[in-house]
Design a protein around this motif. Structure first.
Motif, PDB file in Angstrom:
ATOM      1  N   GLN A   1      45.314  43.210  21.194  1.00 12.55           N
ATOM      2  CA  GLN A   1      44.312  42.133  21.219  1.00 12.55           C
ATOM      3  C   GLN A   1      43.522  42.062  19.913  1.00 12.55           C
ATOM      4  OE1 GLN A   1      44.419  39.873  23.287  1.00 12.55           O
ATOM      5  NE2 GLN A   1      45.193  40.683  25.198  1.00 12.55           N
ATOM      6  N   LEU A   2      43.197  43.203  19.346  1.00 11.67           N
ATOM      7  CA  LEU A   2      42.505  43.218  18.062  1.00 11.67           C
ATOM      8  C   LEU A   2      43.368  42.552  17.002  1.00 11.67           C
ATOM      9  CD1 LEU A   2      40.281  43.924  16.050  1.00 11.67           C
ATOM     10  CD2 LEU A   2      41.219  46.251  15.950  1.00 11.67           C
ATOM     11  N   TYR A   3      44.632  42.887  16.989  1.00 10.00           N
ATOM     12  CA  TYR A   3      45.569  42.292  16.025  1.00 10.00           C
ATOM     13  C   TYR A   3      45.591  40.769  16.187  1.00 10.00           C
ATOM     14  CZ  TYR A   3      49.900  41.572  13.398  1.00 10.00           C
ATOM     15  OH  TYR A   3      50.828  41.152  12.474  1.00 10.00           O
ATOM     16  N   ALA A   4      45.727  40.307  17.415  1.00 13.56           N
ATOM     17  CA  ALA A   4      45.819  38.865  17.671  1.00 13.56           C
ATOM     18  C   ALA A   4      44.533  38.135  17.294  1.00 13.56           C
ATOM     19  CB  ALA A   4      46.163  38.625  19.136  1.00 13.56           C
TER      20      ALA A   4
ATOM     21  N   ARG B   1      41.377  30.392  21.426  1.00 14.41           N
ATOM     22  CA  ARG B   1      41.453  29.866  22.800  1.00 14.41           C
ATOM     23  C   ARG B   1      42.795  30.204  23.452  1.00 14.41           C
ATOM     24  NH1 ARG B   1      38.235  24.219  21.727  1.00 14.41           N
ATOM     25  NH2 ARG B   1      36.170  25.186  21.874  1.00 14.41           N
ATOM     26  N   ALA B   2      43.852  30.196  22.675  1.00 20.05           N
ATOM     27  CA  ALA B   2      45.166  30.570  23.216  1.00 20.05           C
ATOM     28  C   ALA B   2      45.162  32.034  23.668  1.00 20.05           C
ATOM     29  CB  ALA B   2      46.259  30.315  22.179  1.00 20.05           C
ATOM     30  N   ILE B   3      44.527  32.876  22.898  1.00 14.65           N
ATOM     31  CA  ILE B   3      44.424  34.296  23.264  1.00 14.65           C
ATOM     32  C   ILE B   3      43.582  34.443  24.532  1.00 14.65           C
ATOM     33  CG2 ILE B   3      43.448  36.535  22.578  1.00 14.65           C
ATOM     34  CD1 ILE B   3      44.107  35.604  19.630  1.00 14.65           C
ATOM     35  N   LEU B   4      42.423  33.801  24.551  1.00 12.56           N
ATOM     36  CA  LEU B   4      41.525  33.924  25.699  1.00 12.56           C
ATOM     37  C   LEU B   4      42.134  33.373  26.981  1.00 12.56           C
ATOM     38  CD1 LEU B   4      38.111  33.043  24.010  1.00 12.56           C
ATOM     39  CD2 LEU B   4      38.956  35.300  24.687  1.00 12.56           C
ATOM     40  N   ALA B   5      43.013  32.377  26.851  1.00 10.05           N
ATOM     41  CA  ALA B   5      43.652  31.792  28.029  1.00 10.05           C
ATOM     42  C   ALA B   5      44.599  32.767  28.716  1.00 10.05           C
ATOM     43  CB  ALA B   5      44.409  30.512  27.630  1.00 10.05           C
ATOM     44  N   THR B   6      45.042  33.779  27.981  1.00  8.01           N
ATOM     45  CA  THR B   6      45.993  34.754  28.549  1.00  8.01           C
ATOM     46  C   THR B   6      45.304  35.966  29.150  1.00  8.01           C
ATOM     47  OG1 THR B   6      46.280  35.999  26.494  1.00  8.01           O
ATOM     48  CG2 THR B   6      47.716  34.080  26.825  1.00  8.01           C
ATOM     49  N   VAL B   7      43.984  36.036  29.039  1.00  9.95           N
ATOM     50  CA  VAL B   7      43.241  37.225  29.463  1.00  9.95           C
ATOM     51  C   VAL B   7      42.423  36.886  30.705  1.00  9.95           C
ATOM     52  CG1 VAL B   7      41.476  38.884  28.772  1.00  9.95           C
ATOM     53  CG2 VAL B   7      43.085  38.008  27.083  1.00  9.95           C
ATOM     54  N   PRO B   8      42.533  37.701  31.768  1.00  8.83           N
ATOM     55  CA  PRO B   8      41.690  37.464  32.943  1.00  8.83           C
ATOM     56  C   PRO B   8      40.221  37.633  32.585  1.00  8.83           C
ATOM     57  CG  PRO B   8      43.248  39.286  33.338  1.00  8.83           C
ATOM     58  CD  PRO B   8      43.388  38.853  31.911  1.00  8.83           C
TER      59      PRO B   8
ATOM     60  N   ASN C   1      40.254  46.565  21.996  1.00  8.47           N
ATOM     61  CA  ASN C   1      40.714  45.290  22.541  1.00  8.47           C
ATOM     62  C   ASN C   1      39.574  44.533  23.207  1.00  8.47           C
ATOM     63  OD1 ASN C   1      43.418  45.337  21.713  1.00  8.47           O
ATOM     64  ND2 ASN C   1      44.015  46.567  23.459  1.00  8.47           N
ATOM     65  N   ALA C   2      38.737  45.230  23.970  1.00 12.91           N
ATOM     66  CA  ALA C   2      37.613  44.588  24.644  1.00 12.91           C
ATOM     67  C   ALA C   2      36.610  44.029  23.637  1.00 12.91           C
ATOM     68  CB  ALA C   2      36.934  45.578  25.592  1.00 12.91           C
ATOM     69  N   VAL C   3      36.345  44.770  22.582  1.00 13.30           N
ATOM     70  CA  VAL C   3      35.421  44.296  21.545  1.00 13.30           C
ATOM     71  C   VAL C   3      36.005  43.081  20.836  1.00 13.30           C
ATOM     72  CG1 VAL C   3      34.317  44.892  19.342  1.00 13.30           C
ATOM     73  CG2 VAL C   3      34.265  46.514  21.242  1.00 13.30           C
ATOM     74  N   ALA C   4      37.289  43.117  20.524  1.00 16.73           N
ATOM     75  CA  ALA C   4      37.943  41.974  19.870  1.00 16.73           C
ATOM     76  C   ALA C   4      37.875  40.734  20.752  1.00 16.73           C
ATOM     77  CB  ALA C   4      39.394  42.315  19.542  1.00 16.73           C
ATOM     78  N   LEU C   5      38.102  40.897  22.047  1.00 17.45           N
ATOM     79  CA  LEU C   5      38.029  39.748  22.958  1.00 17.45           C
ATOM     80  C   LEU C   5      36.603  39.225  23.069  1.00 17.45           C
ATOM     81  CD1 LEU C   5      40.526  40.907  25.704  1.00 17.45           C
ATOM     82  CD2 LEU C   5      40.844  39.053  24.037  1.00 17.45           C
ATOM     83  N   GLU C   6      35.611  40.111  23.013  1.00 20.88           N
ATOM     84  CA  GLU C   6      34.219  39.655  23.030  1.00 20.88           C
ATOM     85  C   GLU C   6      33.898  38.877  21.753  1.00 20.88           C
ATOM     86  OE1 GLU C   6      30.291  38.949  24.274  1.00 20.88           O
ATOM     87  OE2 GLU C   6      32.124  39.422  25.376  1.00 20.88           O
ATOM     88  N   LEU C   7      34.405  39.333  20.621  1.00 22.36           N
ATOM     89  CA  LEU C   7      34.229  38.572  19.375  1.00 22.36           C
ATOM     90  C   LEU C   7      34.858  37.192  19.519  1.00 22.36           C
ATOM     91  CD1 LEU C   7      35.040  41.273  16.665  1.00 22.36           C
ATOM     92  CD2 LEU C   7      32.811  40.216  17.106  1.00 22.36           C
ATOM     93  N   ALA C   8      36.050  37.135  20.089  1.00 21.40           N
ATOM     94  CA  ALA C   8      36.746  35.860  20.278  1.00 21.40           C
ATOM     95  C   ALA C   8      35.930  34.937  21.190  1.00 21.40           C
ATOM     96  CB  ALA C   8      38.130  36.101  20.860  1.00 21.40           C
TER      97      ALA C   8
END
Length: 127
Positions: free
Chosen positions: A81-84, A116-123, A41-48
């Motif tokens: 998070q990876l899925y999203a 951006r919608a995904i990132l907006a939900t993550v602290p 999940n952390a890697v996917a969010l970093e990619l995002a």
């Protein structure tokens, strides 16, 4: 864990086999003492984040997300998070009948909006 995630994203290569991705994930998870799903999940969010900041192109981000997704799909449940992120980036792969004919960048805009919608939900870690 931020440094580990960043280095993993830097080194992740879309040409890696599923077995290599799985091995690298296991090694990184062990080094950081975190669950593999948390690392994914952390890697996917970093990619995002990198895609959103235009530090990675959509094809580069999608290739890396696909390598991760394929490495876990079928062997375990794909982390949330990876899925999203994978499916948000995938929105740039195809056009839509709603796209304007001259809107060649419309698919990438859809992908960026999804990310951006995904990132907006993550602290944020750096706030």
């Amino acid at each position: 864990m931020t440094t580990t995630v960043s280095s993993f994203v830097d080194s992740l290569d879309a040409s890696w086999s599923e077995e290599r991705v799985q091995g690298e994930l296991a090694a990184h998870a062990e080094r950081t003492r975190c669950a593999q799903d948390d690392l994914l999940n952390a890697v996917a969010l970093e990619l995002a984040r990198r895609f959103d900041q235009q530090r990675l192109s959509q094809p580069e981000a999608m290739a890396k997300a696909t390598a991760l997704y394929n490495a876990v799909f079928g062997t375990s449940e794909v982390p949330r998070q990876l899925y999203a992120v994978y499916w948000a980036l995938d929105k740039a792969e195809y056009g839509s009948e709603r796209d304007e004919p001259e809107g060649k960048d419309a698919p990438e805009k859809r992908a960026r909006e999804g990310v951006r919608a995904i990132l907006a939900t993550v602290p944020r870690d750096d706030a």
